[in-house]
Design a protein around this motif. Structure first.
Motif, short mmCIF file in Angstrom:
data_model
loop_
_atom_site.label_atom_id
_atom_site.label_comp_id
_atom_site.label_asym_id
_atom_site.label_seq_id
_atom_site.Cartn_x
_atom_site.Cartn_y
_atom_site.Cartn_z
N PRO A 54 37.09 38.60 52.58
CA PRO A 54 36.44 39.90 52.75
C PRO A 54 35.75 40.00 54.12
N GLY A 55 35.86 41.18 54.74
CA GLY A 55 35.27 41.42 56.06
C GLY A 55 36.35 41.81 57.06
N ILE A 56 36.06 41.64 58.40
CA ILE A 56 36.99 41.97 59.48
C ILE A 56 37.82 40.74 59.81
N ASN A 57 39.13 40.91 59.84
CA ASN A 57 40.06 39.83 60.15
C ASN A 57 41.02 40.35 61.23
N PHE A 58 41.41 39.42 62.16
CA PHE A 58 42.35 39.75 63.23
C PHE A 58 43.68 39.04 62.95
N VAL A 59 44.75 39.83 63.03
CA VAL A 59 46.09 39.32 62.73
C VAL A 59 47.00 39.66 63.91
N PRO A 60 48.12 38.94 63.99
CA PRO A 60 49.07 39.27 65.07
C PRO A 60 49.60 40.70 64.88
N PRO A 61 49.59 41.49 65.94
CA PRO A 61 50.04 42.88 65.79
C PRO A 61 51.55 42.99 65.68
N PHE A 62 51.94 43.98 64.95
CA PHE A 62 53.33 44.43 64.83
C PHE A 62 54.24 43.45 64.08
N VAL A 63 53.90 42.20 63.94
CA VAL A 63 54.79 41.22 63.32
C VAL A 63 54.20 40.65 62.03
N SER A 64 53.04 41.14 61.59
CA SER A 64 52.36 40.61 60.39
C SER A 64 52.25 41.69 59.32
N ARG A 65 52.18 41.19 58.07
CA ARG A 65 51.98 42.08 56.92
C ARG A 65 50.95 41.44 55.99
N THR A 66 50.22 42.25 55.27
CA THR A 66 49.22 41.75 54.33
C THR A 66 49.48 42.33 52.94
N TYR A 67 49.10 41.55 51.91
CA TYR A 67 49.28 41.95 50.50
C TYR A 67 47.93 41.76 49.80
N ALA A 68 47.41 42.84 49.26
CA ALA A 68 46.06 42.82 48.66
C ALA A 68 46.12 42.34 47.19
N PHE A 69 45.07 41.57 46.80
CA PHE A 69 44.92 41.10 45.42
C PHE A 69 43.48 41.41 44.98
N ASP A 70 43.36 42.14 43.90
CA ASP A 70 42.05 42.48 43.34
C ASP A 70 41.53 41.26 42.58
N MET A 71 40.37 40.77 42.97
CA MET A 71 39.82 39.56 42.36
C MET A 71 38.92 39.86 41.16
N ARG A 72 38.78 41.11 40.79
CA ARG A 72 37.98 41.47 39.60
C ARG A 72 38.81 41.34 38.33
N THR A 73 38.11 41.38 37.18
CA THR A 73 38.81 41.36 35.89
C THR A 73 39.58 42.66 35.73
N GLN A 74 40.84 42.52 35.36
CA GLN A 74 41.71 43.69 35.24
C GLN A 74 42.19 43.83 33.80
N THR A 75 42.49 45.05 33.43
CA THR A 75 42.92 45.36 32.06
C THR A 75 44.39 45.73 32.06
N LEU A 76 45.12 45.06 31.18
CA LEU A 76 46.54 45.37 31.01
C LEU A 76 46.76 45.90 29.59
N ASP A 77 47.36 47.06 29.50
CA ASP A 77 47.63 47.66 28.21
C ASP A 77 49.00 47.21 27.73
N VAL A 78 49.03 46.50 26.61
CA VAL A 78 50.29 46.03 26.04
C VAL A 78 50.86 47.15 25.17
N PRO A 79 52.04 47.64 25.46
CA PRO A 79 52.60 48.75 24.68
C PRO A 79 52.79 48.35 23.21
N ARG A 80 52.91 49.37 22.35
CA ARG A 80 53.09 49.13 20.92
C ARG A 80 54.39 48.38 20.67
#
Length: 380
Positions: A54-80
């Motif tokens: 968390p915070g400001i991060n510097f990455v190589p421009p134009f050649v990098s990609r980031t993928y976000a992950f929520d670190m909080r408790t998440q709810t998944l609804d299981v279908p019937r």
């Protein structure tokens, strides 16, 4: 010619603008701002490099990609889900799964879409758990179902960097036919319980009424017993008092009674009478006293005579005071005992060993007969 001169005049300005725009885009692609509740996986040319904190991060421009992950408790609804229980009863159920990303690197590298993966795994696990249980258990043992599903999810999700915090089955519904059968069974069970409670109430009412009648009969019998005892005691007292009154009459009463007898005899037609010597002696003494003849003068008026010792003992005159005291004491004790017994019965403290009314009445009759015999013996 004029157009060429205009382009040459605008060339440096355009170039500066393009360079400035390129610099802005480059800086924007180099800076990554990560929120406090998430982490991001960084790839450069498709290769995983690291996790952005968390915070400001510097990455190589134009050649990098980031993928976000929520670190909080998440709810998944299981279908019937539909499942068949071990006793071949169809049921449907749905659930809610609470998960939390513990290792974002594993969640990025080990599984394509961790949310979808956990949801599909929870669906299959829910059907498997319901299939291993009977219908009644699926309806009554929710906590056991939750624990089994969570246990089945723990091992594979650990490899994905995911922790299953909780599983909650929301509903388990049998088929309509089963529901109708269960409703009929429940209704029949309730009717059965109502009939049992009604029968128990009637039985209790009958027992209470019978117990009340029994206690009432006992109290009534005790009252009659006490009444008869008091009546017998009254008769005995009357007999003793009459005997004592006869004692006070003495000889005067006997002479008066003899004179009345002579008067009755004199009314008859016969002129000859035979009288006992004792009676003639008494009459003579009485006549001399009244006429004042020359027979030896009486120094005092004729007094009544006392009964001799044998007669007084026979009539029970010597023990009259003692008899009266015993009768009064016995009457008071019987009345107090009867009141205490009635109070115990009223408060429900009487023991279960209370005798029946017939037994109490029989004992009462026997006691009264014995008492009458003793009284008669004393009087005689």
């Amino acid at each position: 010619m004029a157009v060429t001169i205009a382009l040459i005049g605008l060339g440096p300005t355009l170039l500066v603008g393009l360079v400035l725009l390129l610099a802005i885009v480059t800086v924007a692609s180099m800076v990554e701002i990560v929120d406090a509740y998430e982490k991001r996986a960084l790839t450069v040319f498709g290769e995983y490099r690291k996790l952005l904190q968390p915070g400001i991060n510097f990455v190589p421009p134009f050649v990098s990609r980031t993928y976000a992950f929520d670190m909080r408790t998440q709810t998944l609804d299981v279908p019937r889900q539909e499942a068949i229980t071990r006793d071949n009863s169809p049921v449907t159920a749905d659930a809610v799964v609470y998960i939390k990303v513990m290792d974002a690197k594993k969640a990025f590298l080990e599984v394509d879409n961790y949310k979808k993966a956990v949801s599909n795994l929870a669906q299959t696990t829910l059907r498997a758990v319901l299939g291993d249980m009977e219908l009644d258990d699926t309806l009554n043992k929710r906590q056991e179902i939750n624990a089994k599903i969570r246990k089945e999810l723990d091992e594979p999700t650990d490899e994905w960097g995911i922790r299953v915090e909780s599983v909650e089955v929301r509903e388990v519904n049998p088929s309509k036919d089963v529901q109708q059968a269960m409703e009929k069974q429940t209704s029949a069970e309730r009717r059965r319980r109502a009939m049992i409670l009604e029968a128990q109430g009637e039985r209790r009412s009958a027992v209470e009424k019978a117990e009340g009648d029994k206690q009432s009969n006992i109290i009534r019998a005790q009252g009659e017993k006490q009444s008869q005892i008091l009546e017998a005691q009254g008769d005995s007292i009357s007999t003793v008092l009459r005997a004592k009154s006869a004692e006070s009459m003495g000889e005067r009463a006997i002479i008066d009674q003899g004179m009345e007898t002579l008067e009755e005899i004199g009314k008859g037609e016969s002129t000859t009478f035979v009288m006992p010597q004792e009676l003639t002696s008494m009459i003579g003494r009485y006549g001399k006293h009244l006429s004042g003849s020359d027979v030896q003068q009486q120094t005092s008026a004729l007094d009544s005579l006392d009964f001799d010792d044998d007669t007084a003992e026979l009539l029970g005159l010597n023990d009259i005071e003692e008899i009266l005291g015993e009768i009064d004491e016995e009457a008071e004790m019987d009345i107090e005992a009867m009141e205490e017994e009635a109070q115990k019965i009223k408060e429900g403290k009487a023991g279960t060993g209370i005798k029946s009314a017939d037994e109490v009445i029989d004992e009462m009759d026997e006691e009264i007969e014995e008492g009458n015999v003793e009284l008669e013996d004393e009087v005689q």
